[in-house]
Write a protein that holds these residues in place. Structure first.
Motif, PDB file in Angstrom:
ATOM      1  N   VAL A  92       0.836  -1.209   0.000  1.00 16.64           N
ATOM      2  CA  VAL A  92       0.000   0.000   0.000  1.00 16.64           C
ATOM      3  C   VAL A  92       0.872   1.260   0.000  1.00 16.64           C
ATOM      4  O   VAL A  92       1.881   1.333   0.700  1.00 16.64           O
ATOM      5  N   GLY A  93       0.469   2.248  -0.795  1.00 10.08           N
ATOM      6  CA  GLY A  93       1.082   3.569  -0.745  1.00 10.08           C
ATOM      7  C   GLY A  93       0.202   4.527   0.033  1.00 10.08           C
ATOM      8  O   GLY A  93      -1.026   4.525  -0.133  1.00 10.08           O
ATOM      9  N   VAL A  94       0.811   5.339   0.897  1.00  8.72           N
ATOM     10  CA  VAL A  94       0.052   6.260   1.739  1.00  8.72           C
ATOM     11  C   VAL A  94       0.715   7.630   1.732  1.00  8.72           C
ATOM     12  O   VAL A  94       1.924   7.735   1.958  1.00  8.72           O
ATOM     13  N   GLU A  95      -0.074   8.652   1.456  1.00  8.93           N
ATOM     14  CA  GLU A  95       0.398  10.035   1.570  1.00  8.93           C
ATOM     15  C   GLU A  95      -0.353  10.706   2.712  1.00  8.93           C
ATOM     16  O   GLU A  95      -1.579  10.600   2.814  1.00  8.93           O
ATOM     17  N   ILE A  96       0.402  11.407   3.565  1.00  2.61           N
ATOM     18  CA  ILE A  96      -0.165  11.969   4.791  1.00  2.61           C
ATOM     19  C   ILE A  96       0.085  13.469   4.872  1.00  2.61           C
ATOM     20  O   ILE A  96       1.208  13.926   4.651  1.00  2.61           O
ATOM     21  N   GLU A  97      -0.967  14.200   5.202  1.00  3.97           N
ATOM     22  CA  GLU A  97      -0.837  15.603   5.606  1.00  3.97           C
ATOM     23  C   GLU A  97      -1.212  15.689   7.079  1.00  3.97           C
ATOM     24  O   GLU A  97      -2.272  15.205   7.486  1.00  3.97           O
ATOM     25  N   LEU A  98      -0.345  16.299   7.875  1.00  3.48           N
ATOM     26  CA  LEU A  98      -0.586  16.474   9.306  1.00  3.48           C
ATOM     27  C   LEU A  98      -0.803  17.949   9.608  1.00  3.48           C
ATOM     28  O   LEU A  98       0.038  18.776   9.273  1.00  3.48           O
ATOM     29  N   HIS A  99      -1.931  18.241  10.218  1.00  3.25           N
ATOM     30  CA  HIS A  99      -2.260  19.626  10.575  1.00  3.25           C
ATOM     31  C   HIS A  99      -2.341  19.729  12.101  1.00  3.25           C
ATOM     32  O   HIS A  99      -3.289  19.258  12.731  1.00  3.25           O
ATOM     33  N   LYS A 100      -1.296  20.336  12.679  1.00  2.00           N
ATOM     34  CA  LYS A 100      -1.247  20.495  14.131  1.00  2.00           C
ATOM     35  C   LYS A 100      -2.196  21.614  14.543  1.00  2.00           C
ATOM     36  O   LYS A 100      -2.022  22.770  14.172  1.00  2.00           O
ATOM     37  N   LYS A 101      -3.193  21.245  15.317  1.00  2.00           N
ATOM     38  CA  LYS A 101      -4.172  22.219  15.802  1.00  2.00           C
ATOM     39  C   LYS A 101      -4.043  22.436  17.305  1.00  2.00           C
ATOM     40  O   LYS A 101      -4.893  23.076  17.920  1.00  2.00           O
ATOM     41  N   MET A 102      -2.986  21.883  17.883  1.00  2.00           N
ATOM     42  CA  MET A 102      -2.784  22.005  19.325  1.00  2.00           C
ATOM     43  C   MET A 102      -1.306  22.224  19.601  1.00  2.00           C
ATOM     44  O   MET A 102      -0.453  21.882  18.788  1.00  2.00           O
ATOM     45  N   PRO A 103      -0.986  22.830  20.743  1.00  2.00           N
ATOM     46  CA  PRO A 103       0.415  23.155  21.036  1.00  2.00           C
ATOM     47  C   PRO A 103       1.261  21.915  21.285  1.00  2.00           C
ATOM     48  O   PRO A 103       0.833  20.972  21.956  1.00  2.00           O
ATOM     49  N   ILE A 104       2.479  21.921  20.726  1.00  2.00           N
ATOM     50  CA  ILE A 104       3.441  20.841  20.939  1.00  2.00           C
ATOM     51  C   ILE A 104       4.093  21.028  22.309  1.00  2.00           C
ATOM     52  O   ILE A 104       4.405  22.139  22.715  1.00  2.00           O
ATOM     53  N   GLY A 105       4.304  19.923  23.023  1.00  2.00           N
ATOM     54  CA  GLY A 105       4.954  20.002  24.328  1.00  2.00           C
ATOM     55  C   GLY A 105       4.096  20.623  25.401  1.00  2.00           C
ATOM     56  O   GLY A 105       4.602  21.191  26.370  1.00  2.00           O
ATOM     57  N   SER A 106       2.776  20.500  25.257  1.00  2.00           N
ATOM     58  CA  SER A 106       1.852  21.151  26.186  1.00  2.00           C
ATOM     59  C   SER A 106       1.448  20.251  27.350  1.00  2.00           C
ATOM     60  O   SER A 106       0.849  20.713  28.320  1.00  2.00           O
ATOM     61  N   GLY A 107       1.748  18.959  27.252  1.00  2.00           N
ATOM     62  CA  GLY A 107       1.255  18.021  28.255  1.00  2.00           C
ATOM     63  C   GLY A 107      -0.168  17.572  27.987  1.00  2.00           C
ATOM     64  O   GLY A 107      -0.819  16.983  28.839  1.00  2.00           O
ATOM     65  N   LEU A 108      -0.648  17.820  26.751  1.00  2.00           N
ATOM     66  CA  LEU A 108      -2.022  17.460  26.378  1.00  2.00           C
ATOM     67  C   LEU A 108      -2.056  16.342  25.335  1.00  2.00           C
ATOM     68  O   LEU A 108      -3.054  16.153  24.646  1.00  2.00           O
ATOM     69  N   GLY A 109      -0.952  15.612  25.217  1.00  2.00           N
ATOM     70  CA  GLY A 109      -0.937  14.490  24.284  1.00  2.00           C
ATOM     71  C   GLY A 109      -0.853  14.920  22.838  1.00  2.00           C
ATOM     72  O   GLY A 109      -1.571  14.384  21.988  1.00  2.00           O
ATOM     73  N   SER A 110       0.038  15.845  22.527  1.00  2.00           N
ATOM     74  CA  SER A 110       0.165  16.335  21.155  1.00  2.00           C
ATOM     75  C   SER A 110       0.589  15.226  20.197  1.00  2.00           C
ATOM     76  O   SER A 110      -0.030  15.022  19.144  1.00  2.00           O
ATOM     77  N   SER A 111       1.638  14.489  20.548  1.00  2.00           N
ATOM     78  CA  SER A 111       2.077  13.400  19.670  1.00  2.00           C
ATOM     79  C   SER A 111       1.006  12.313  19.598  1.00  2.00           C
ATOM     80  O   SER A 111       0.784  11.711  18.543  1.00  2.00           O
ATOM     81  N   SER A 112       0.326  12.072  20.703  1.00  2.00           N
ATOM     82  CA  SER A 112      -0.737  11.073  20.740  1.00  2.00           C
ATOM     83  C   SER A 112      -1.869  11.420  19.782  1.00  2.00           C
ATOM     84  O   SER A 112      -2.348  10.563  19.028  1.00  2.00           O
ATOM     85  N   ALA A 113      -2.318  12.675  19.789  1.00  2.00           N
ATOM     86  CA  ALA A 113      -3.421  13.081  18.918  1.00  2.00           C
ATOM     87  C   ALA A 113      -3.068  12.870  17.450  1.00  2.00           C
ATOM     88  O   ALA A 113      -3.882  12.362  16.663  1.00  2.00           O
ATOM     89  N   SER A 114      -1.849  13.234  17.068  1.00  2.00           N
ATOM     90  CA  SER A 114      -1.415  13.058  15.680  1.00  2.00           C
ATOM     91  C   SER A 114      -1.381  11.578  15.310  1.00  2.00           C
ATOM     92  O   SER A 114      -1.880  11.164  14.256  1.00  2.00           O
ATOM     93  N   THR A 115      -0.763  10.775  16.168  1.00  2.00           N
ATOM     94  CA  THR A 115      -0.616   9.346  15.913  1.00  2.00           C
ATOM     95  C   THR A 115      -1.974   8.663  15.797  1.00  2.00           C
ATOM     96  O   THR A 115      -2.216   7.869  14.885  1.00  2.00           O
ATOM     97  N   VAL A 116      -2.865   8.972  16.732  1.00  2.00           N
ATOM     98  CA  VAL A 116      -4.188   8.354  16.742  1.00  2.00           C
ATOM     99  C   VAL A 116      -4.983   8.752  15.501  1.00  2.00           C
ATOM    100  O   VAL A 116      -5.660   7.910  14.890  1.00  2.00           O
ATOM    101  N   ALA A 117      -4.895  10.010  15.097  1.00  2.00           N
ATOM    102  CA  ALA A 117      -5.586  10.440  13.882  1.00  2.00           C
ATOM    103  C   ALA A 117      -5.090   9.647  12.681  1.00  2.00           C
ATOM    104  O   ALA A 117      -5.885   9.214  11.825  1.00  2.00           O
ATOM    105  N   GLY A 118      -3.777   9.439  12.588  1.00  2.28           N
ATOM    106  CA  GLY A 118      -3.218   8.686  11.481  1.00  2.28           C
ATOM    107  C   GLY A 118      -3.649   7.230  11.479  1.00  2.28           C
ATOM    108  O   GLY A 118      -4.011   6.665  10.430  1.00  2.28           O
ATOM    109  N   LEU A 119      -3.632   6.592  12.644  1.00  3.27           N
ATOM    110  CA  LEU A 119      -4.037   5.183  12.730  1.00  3.27           C
ATOM    111  C   LEU A 119      -5.522   5.006  12.451  1.00  3.27           C
ATOM    112  O   LEU A 119      -5.931   4.050  11.779  1.00  3.27           O
ATOM    113  N   PHE A 120      -6.330   5.919  12.958  1.00  2.00           N
ATOM    114  CA  PHE A 120      -7.768   5.847  12.702  1.00  2.00           C
ATOM    115  C   PHE A 120      -8.039   6.021  11.208  1.00  2.00           C
ATOM    116  O   PHE A 120      -8.909   5.336  10.633  1.00  2.00           O
TER     117      PHE A 120
END
Length: 321
Positions: A92-120
């Motif tokens: 499979v070929g996959v192209e991804i655009e990531l749009h950060k809508k939350m602050p990085i390093g905020s303690g609010l799961g920034s990397s988690s939100a991105s990862t989960v969006a991609g897996l979903f």
């Protein structure tokens, strides 16, 4: 899973756009084992299947150039690669655009939100071969890449919604907990730098037995309070004698922020994840609004910029936009 193929031919599903929510990990007393999702903020991933095998990041916005474009280094693409390998679809070929809508390093799961969006997104494009709970280990791979340790207290609630307990990591045992009605989170992010890796390194590797007993009681009390919809029990249980005393040093005016929250009607107050964001649980939106206004004014007096989010507990996890 190696013999499971998507029931859809490549290209038939086109593009999918997914939002995944921010999360509050630990919930004060539950280090690495408790977390809940909120409605805002969150991240957005756009994903497209192609006929060229491989996973690539084509665009990242909202990160000020801080995130890697290399597919093996970005948490979104790396997690998608693990997923495709698991289902035996490396064609499979996959192209991804990531749009950060939350602050990085905020303690609010920034990397988690991105990862989960991609897996979903990839799971939907491949015909929903796995359940949300089955996606948790792949999301943990993203957390391992982001901070050196594959914890689930952000990714599990981001995938499942609501409050989540990780009873065990080996074997992984993830349990959804009930959310009392009308519960809101008042979140304030002071714009100071507290890297997750640094915050983890501050934690003691050994604790006193009496402190461990106190912590066990609080975790059990918090879980019981959620089931019983007992706000007073939840509040009494939101106390941390192991992690918060050390981590709170990194957050300017932490004790004053706690006093403001409790004086204005919070159920309980603490650090979100590794910080610097702090959160209060409340019985209604009006109380949450009042708390963030007071806390932001206090931080302004300290000449610290901040962002605030008031949200009900997110019950659904990621969603297709």
């Amino acid at each position: 899973m190696s013999d499971r193929k998507s029931k859809f031919p490549l290209g038939d599903l086109g593009v999918v756009k997914v939002f995944a929510p921010a999360t509050v990990a630990n919930v004060v007393c539950g280090f690495d084992v408790l977390g809940f999702a909120v409605n805002e903020p969150g991240d957005v991933v756009e994903m497209k299947l192609t006929n060229t095998p491989g996973v690539i990041i084509t665009k990242i916005t909202g990160d000020d150039g801080r995130l890697p474009m290399a597919s093996e280094k970005n948490t979104v693409s790396a997690s998608v690669q693990h997923y495709l390998k698991h289902i035996n679809r490396l064609d499979v070929g996959v192209e991804i655009e990531l749009h950060k809508k939350m602050p990085i390093g905020s303690g609010l799961g920034s990397s988690s939100a991105s990862t989960v969006a991609g897996l979903f997104a990839i799971n939907n494009l491949m015909g929903k071969l796995l359940t949300a709970k089955e996606l948790v280990p792949f999301a943990m791979k993203g957390e391992e890449l982001a901070c050196g340790y594959g914890h689930a207290d952000n990714v599990a609630p981001a995938l499942l919604g609501g409050f989540v307990l990780i009873r065990s990591y080996d074997p992984l045992d993830v349990i959804s907990l009930p959310t009392p009605p009308n519960m809101f989170a008042a979140i304030v992010y002071p714009e100071v730098d507290v890297p997750t890796k640094d915050a983890r390194q501050m934690i003691k590797s050994k604790v006193l037995l009496k402190d461990a007993v106190t912590q066990w009681g609080n975790v059990a009390g918090l879980v019981s309070g959620l089931f019983m919809q007992d706000f007073e029990l939840i509040g009494r249980s939101m106390k941390d004698v192991l992690i918060e005393p050390t981590r709170s040093i990194l957050i300017p005016g932490f004790d004053d922020l706690r006093k403001l929250a409790m004086d204005h009607g919070a159920i309980g107050f603490g650090i979100s994840g590794s910080g610097p964001s702090v959160f209060a649980l409340t019985k209604d939106k009006e109380t949450a609004d009042k708390i963030v206004q007071q806390q932001q004014q206090h931080l302004k007096n300290l000449e610290i910029n901040s962002k605030a989010f008031v949200s009900a507990v997110n019950a659904e996890g990621p969603r297709i936009l």
